[in-house]
Design a protein around this motif. Structure first.
Motif, PDB file in Angstrom:
ATOM      1  N   PHE A 117       0.845  -1.196   0.000  1.00 36.87           N
ATOM      2  CA  PHE A 117       0.000   0.000   0.000  1.00 36.87           C
ATOM      3  C   PHE A 117       0.874   1.238   0.000  1.00 36.87           C
ATOM      4  O   PHE A 117       1.827   1.322   0.786  1.00 36.87           O
ATOM      5  N   ARG A 118       0.557   2.170  -0.894  1.00 32.14           N
ATOM      6  CA  ARG A 118       1.215   3.476  -0.851  1.00 32.14           C
ATOM      7  C   ARG A 118       0.117   4.525  -0.665  1.00 32.14           C
ATOM      8  O   ARG A 118      -0.823   4.580  -1.455  1.00 32.14           O
ATOM      9  N   VAL A 119       0.257   5.303   0.390  1.00 33.31           N
ATOM     10  CA  VAL A 119      -0.786   6.256   0.751  1.00 33.31           C
ATOM     11  C   VAL A 119      -0.205   7.663   0.713  1.00 33.31           C
ATOM     12  O   VAL A 119       0.884   7.892   1.255  1.00 33.31           O
ATOM     13  N   SER A 120      -0.914   8.582   0.078  1.00 31.60           N
ATOM     14  CA  SER A 120      -0.410   9.959   0.009  1.00 31.60           C
ATOM     15  C   SER A 120      -0.146  10.485   1.422  1.00 31.60           C
ATOM     16  O   SER A 120      -1.009  10.398   2.306  1.00 31.60           O
ATOM     17  N   LYS A 121       1.041  11.072   1.579  1.00 29.34           N
ATOM     18  CA  LYS A 121       1.500  11.499   2.911  1.00 29.34           C
ATOM     19  C   LYS A 121       0.550  12.468   3.600  1.00 29.34           C
ATOM     20  O   LYS A 121       0.378  12.424   4.812  1.00 29.34           O
ATOM     21  N   ILE A 122      -0.057  13.314   2.791  1.00 29.95           N
ATOM     22  CA  ILE A 122      -0.909  14.370   3.361  1.00 29.95           C
ATOM     23  C   ILE A 122      -1.973  13.799   4.307  1.00 29.95           C
ATOM     24  O   ILE A 122      -2.296  14.381   5.328  1.00 29.95           O
ATOM     25  N   PHE A 123      -2.486  12.597   3.955  1.00 34.17           N
ATOM     26  CA  PHE A 123      -3.554  12.023   4.777  1.00 34.17           C
ATOM     27  C   PHE A 123      -3.029  11.451   6.090  1.00 34.17           C
ATOM     28  O   PHE A 123      -3.764  11.341   7.065  1.00 34.17           O
ATOM     29  N   GLN A 124      -1.767  11.062   6.089  1.00 32.02           N
ATOM     30  CA  GLN A 124      -1.191  10.499   7.306  1.00 32.02           C
ATOM     31  C   GLN A 124      -0.599  11.582   8.204  1.00 32.02           C
ATOM     32  O   GLN A 124      -0.490  11.391   9.407  1.00 32.02           O
ATOM     33  N   GLU A 125      -0.221  12.693   7.587  1.00 29.08           N
ATOM     34  CA  GLU A 125       0.465  13.729   8.378  1.00 29.08           C
ATOM     35  C   GLU A 125      -0.496  14.747   8.999  1.00 29.08           C
ATOM     36  O   GLU A 125      -0.110  15.498   9.876  1.00 29.08           O
ATOM     37  N   THR A 126      -1.736  14.753   8.519  1.00 28.80           N
ATOM     38  CA  THR A 126      -2.673  15.739   9.061  1.00 28.80           C
ATOM     39  C   THR A 126      -3.118  15.364  10.476  1.00 28.80           C
ATOM     40  O   THR A 126      -3.077  14.189  10.867  1.00 28.80           O
ATOM     41  N   ASP A 127      -3.557  16.391  11.231  1.00 24.64           N
ATOM     42  CA  ASP A 127      -4.046  16.115  12.597  1.00 24.64           C
ATOM     43  C   ASP A 127      -5.476  15.598  12.581  1.00 24.64           C
ATOM     44  O   ASP A 127      -5.895  14.884  13.494  1.00 24.64           O
ATOM     45  N   TYR A 128      -6.232  15.986  11.549  1.00 20.01           N
ATOM     46  CA  TYR A 128      -7.669  15.654  11.553  1.00 20.01           C
ATOM     47  C   TYR A 128      -8.126  15.457  10.112  1.00 20.01           C
ATOM     48  O   TYR A 128      -8.026  16.360   9.289  1.00 20.01           O
ATOM     49  N   LEU A 129      -8.588  14.252   9.799  1.00 20.37           N
ATOM     50  CA  LEU A 129      -9.005  13.913   8.430  1.00 20.37           C
ATOM     51  C   LEU A 129     -10.532  13.767   8.369  1.00 20.37           C
ATOM     52  O   LEU A 129     -11.122  12.994   9.130  1.00 20.37           O
ATOM     53  N   ILE A 130     -11.136  14.524   7.457  1.00 26.80           N
ATOM     54  CA  ILE A 130     -12.593  14.442   7.276  1.00 26.80           C
ATOM     55  C   ILE A 130     -12.876  13.810   5.914  1.00 26.80           C
ATOM     56  O   ILE A 130     -12.524  14.366   4.872  1.00 26.80           O
ATOM     57  N   ASN A 131     -13.500  12.662   5.928  1.00 25.75           N
ATOM     58  CA  ASN A 131     -13.857  11.930   4.711  1.00 25.75           C
ATOM     59  C   ASN A 131     -15.264  12.366   4.284  1.00 25.75           C
ATOM     60  O   ASN A 131     -16.194  12.336   5.096  1.00 25.75           O
ATOM     61  N   VAL A 132     -15.414  12.783   3.024  1.00 25.40           N
ATOM     62  CA  VAL A 132     -16.725  13.283   2.573  1.00 25.40           C
ATOM     63  C   VAL A 132     -17.149  12.524   1.305  1.00 25.40           C
ATOM     64  O   VAL A 132     -17.101  13.052   0.188  1.00 25.40           O
ATOM     65  N   PRO A 133     -17.553  11.265   1.459  1.00 20.68           N
ATOM     66  CA  PRO A 133     -17.921  10.445   0.290  1.00 20.68           C
ATOM     67  C   PRO A 133     -19.329  10.744  -0.196  1.00 20.68           C
ATOM     68  O   PRO A 133     -20.090  11.453   0.460  1.00 20.68           O
ATOM     69  N   VAL A 134     -19.641  10.156  -1.351  1.00 15.49           N
ATOM     70  CA  VAL A 134     -21.017  10.165  -1.860  1.00 15.49           C
ATOM     71  C   VAL A 134     -21.581   8.761  -1.636  1.00 15.49           C
ATOM     72  O   VAL A 134     -20.897   7.771  -1.928  1.00 15.49           O
ATOM     73  N   LEU A 135     -22.794   8.676  -1.119  1.00  8.87           N
ATOM     74  CA  LEU A 135     -23.470   7.375  -1.008  1.00  8.87           C
ATOM     75  C   LEU A 135     -24.109   7.058  -2.364  1.00  8.87           C
ATOM     76  O   LEU A 135     -25.005   7.772  -2.815  1.00  8.87           O
ATOM     77  N   LYS A 136     -23.603   5.987  -3.013  1.00  4.23           N
ATOM     78  CA  LYS A 136     -24.132   5.651  -4.351  1.00  4.23           C
ATOM     79  C   LYS A 136     -23.869   4.176  -4.657  1.00  4.23           C
ATOM     80  O   LYS A 136     -23.104   3.499  -3.956  1.00  4.23           O
ATOM     81  N   GLY A 137     -24.501   3.722  -5.735  1.00  2.00           N
ATOM     82  CA  GLY A 137     -24.259   2.358  -6.188  1.00  2.00           C
ATOM     83  C   GLY A 137     -22.922   2.256  -6.906  1.00  2.00           C
ATOM     84  O   GLY A 137     -22.330   3.266  -7.289  1.00  2.00           O
ATOM     85  N   HIS A 138     -22.458   1.022  -7.070  1.00  2.00           N
ATOM     86  CA  HIS A 138     -21.187   0.802  -7.772  1.00  2.00           C
ATOM     87  C   HIS A 138     -21.290  -0.503  -8.550  1.00  2.00           C
ATOM     88  O   HIS A 138     -21.778  -1.504  -8.011  1.00  2.00           O
ATOM     89  N   CYS A 139     -20.823  -0.488  -9.799  1.00  2.00           N
ATOM     90  CA  CYS A 139     -21.044  -1.660 -10.656  1.00  2.00           C
ATOM     91  C   CYS A 139     -20.238  -2.875 -10.191  1.00  2.00           C
ATOM     92  O   CYS A 139     -20.607  -4.003 -10.484  1.00  2.00           O
ATOM     93  N   GLN A 140     -19.172  -2.673  -9.453  1.00  2.00           N
ATOM     94  CA  GLN A 140     -18.345  -3.804  -9.023  1.00  2.00           C
ATOM     95  C   GLN A 140     -18.535  -4.147  -7.533  1.00  2.00           C
ATOM     96  O   GLN A 140     -18.775  -5.292  -7.178  1.00  2.00           O
ATOM     97  N   THR A 141     -18.439  -3.120  -6.680  1.00  2.00           N
ATOM     98  CA  THR A 141     -18.542  -3.383  -5.236  1.00  2.00           C
ATOM     99  C   THR A 141     -19.977  -3.203  -4.717  1.00  2.00           C
ATOM    100  O   THR A 141     -20.228  -3.321  -3.532  1.00  2.00           O
ATOM    101  N   LYS A 142     -20.912  -2.863  -5.598  1.00  2.00           N
ATOM    102  CA  LYS A 142     -22.339  -2.623  -5.301  1.00  2.00           C
ATOM    103  C   LYS A 142     -22.556  -1.289  -4.581  1.00  2.00           C
ATOM    104  O   LYS A 142     -23.410  -0.523  -4.957  1.00  2.00           O
ATOM    105  N   LEU A 143     -21.804  -1.087  -3.507  1.00  2.00           N
ATOM    106  CA  LEU A 143     -21.917   0.151  -2.718  1.00  2.00           C
ATOM    107  C   LEU A 143     -20.607   0.907  -2.794  1.00  2.00           C
ATOM    108  O   LEU A 143     -19.531   0.298  -2.810  1.00  2.00           O
ATOM    109  N   THR A 144     -20.662   2.234  -2.835  1.00  2.00           N
ATOM    110  CA  THR A 144     -19.467   3.006  -2.518  1.00  2.00           C
ATOM    111  C   THR A 144     -19.875   4.099  -1.553  1.00  2.00           C
ATOM    112  O   THR A 144     -20.878   4.786  -1.756  1.00  2.00           O
ATOM    113  N   CYS A 145     -19.104   4.199  -0.464  1.00  2.00           N
ATOM    114  CA  CYS A 145     -19.431   5.196   0.561  1.00  2.00           C
ATOM    115  C   CYS A 145     -18.138   5.505   1.323  1.00  2.00           C
ATOM    116  O   CYS A 145     -17.129   5.833   0.699  1.00  2.00           O
TER     117      CYS A 145
END
Ligand code: SF4
Length: 366
Positions: free
Chosen positions: A127-155
């Motif tokens: 796994f390679r993860v962009s540093k910005i997400f690991q170095e921040t003090d507080y991460l806010i995830n703002v996904p869209v609730l929707k269907g997905h053709c492969q995983t069925k759900l994405t959120c």
């Protein structure tokens, strides 16, 4: 710990204010300090306006920024990496209104396709993860609730795929997506999730069939939220493989009887909108709607979409009634959805009922 088991839901059309009201109600300020760095991770998978059902409404992110700034947070960035089809994320930032937001608040927009990464290895998967997400003090995830053709759900859990380089996205697909998504969520742990359920797509990650629900959700545990949200769009949590892997790898808790649901504006849900989805319009032939609220109607559309092609639906020439105009009406033969139809002997309970309960009801009609 108790807070982790809470899910906040707000209904309405003023997206920015709904977001601020949710953050106030959940007392997010208790977790903030003025010298913190905050990174906001929306879903800008492609250059498509949020009204098409794929990307995060910029008004939600603006609401978050206003709330953070009212608590003296100044170090705020917005970071995202669009899908492989987009060479850079700047087009998506522009089309979705984030470039204007950047100017207005003088913030930094970060295209994670160009960011340095931190390396991990779990279960022989790199796994390679962009540093910005690991170095921040507080991460806010703002996904869209929707269907997905492969995983069925994405959120919540799947939205973090935007935090890795394109090369790794291809690699995850070759591994079937679900297990890597769950494992990625053992590395990246957002402090807060605010879910855009304003008009998420019926079936596809890239949008095109938006279904208006006029709803935003807030919570702290991505797995808990995803296992709740999949019900809203008529899936069982067990149907979603990345949720199953998430349970196996201890990503969070499943939605359960101890989960506290706190609803705002529950007596003032917006009415059903005009449907902009061709797929959904086809399903309207099964429905007799009169003054239905949009999250209720959306649940019915998501449920119908799951049974429409499988010949599992048997209505005996009856249409499913839904809407506030059916309040107080008594019927022994009609089929109804929602508490407005509670005087029908045959109806789905809830206000709004979730898509999964409606789906199970439709299947039971056979
Ligand atoms: S049951 Fe009635 S009031 Fe409740 S969400 Fe559905 S249509 Fe609206």
């Amino acid at each position: 710990m108790k807070k982790k088991e809470e899910i906040y839901i707000n209904y309405g059309k003023d997206i920015e204010q709904m977001t601020i009201d949710l953050m106030k109600k959940a007392e997010i300020s208790q977790d903030l300090k003025s010298d913190m760095s905050v990174v906001i991770k929306p879903n800008l998978v492609l250059s498509s306006h949020p009204k098409n059902g794929a990307t995060t409404h910029v008004e939600i992110v603006e609401g978050i920024i206003k709330y953070l700034q009212s608590h003296n947070i100044v170090d705020i960035s917005i970071a995202e990496g669009a899908w492989i089809g987009e060479k850079n994320t700047l087009n998506a930032f522009k089309v979705c209104g984030y470039t204007e937001l950047l100017k207005k608040y003088d913030l930094e927009l970060i295209d994670t396709k160009k960011e340095d990464t931190m390396d991990y290895e779990i279960k022989n998967i790199k796994f390679r993860v962009s540093k910005i997400f690991q170095e921040t003090d507080y991460l806010i995830n703002v996904p869209v609730l929707k269907g997905h053709c492969q995983t069925k759900l994405t959120c919540c859990l799947k939205n973090l795929k935007g935090c890795i380089p394109d090369k790794d996205k291809r690699y995850y697909h070759s591994l079937g997506l679900n297990e890597p998504i769950a494992l990625l969520n053992t590395i990246l742990k957002p402090n807060l999730h605010i879910i855009d359920s304003v008009c998420g797509d019926l079936t596809f990650e890239e949008g095109g069939n938006p279904i208006e629900s006029n709803r935003i959700l807030l919570g702290y545990d991505g797995l808990l939220l995803d296992s709740y949200c999949c019900r809203l769009i008529a899936y069982n949590p067990e149907d979603i493989d990345y949720i199953n892997y998430g349970v196996k790898y201890g990503v969070g808790k499943l939605f359960n009887e101890n989960t506290r649901i706190i609803e705002l504006n529950k007596d003032n849900k917006p009415n059903k909108d005009f449907l902009r989805s061709d797929l959904a319009k086809e399903l309207e032939k099964y429905i007799d709607e009169d003054s239905a609220c949009s999250p209720c109607y959306a649940g019915l559309i998501f449920a119908l979409s799951k049974v429409n092609n499988s010949h599992e639906i048997s209505l005996n020439n009856r249409k499913i009634k839904i809407g506030q105009s059916f309040r107080g009406k008594i019927s022994n033969k009609d089929l109804g959805v929602g508490d407005c139809c509670k005087n029908f002997s045959n109806h789905v309970k809830g206000c709004p009922p979730n898509g999964l309960d409606i789906l199970n009801y439709l299947k039971s009609l056979n």
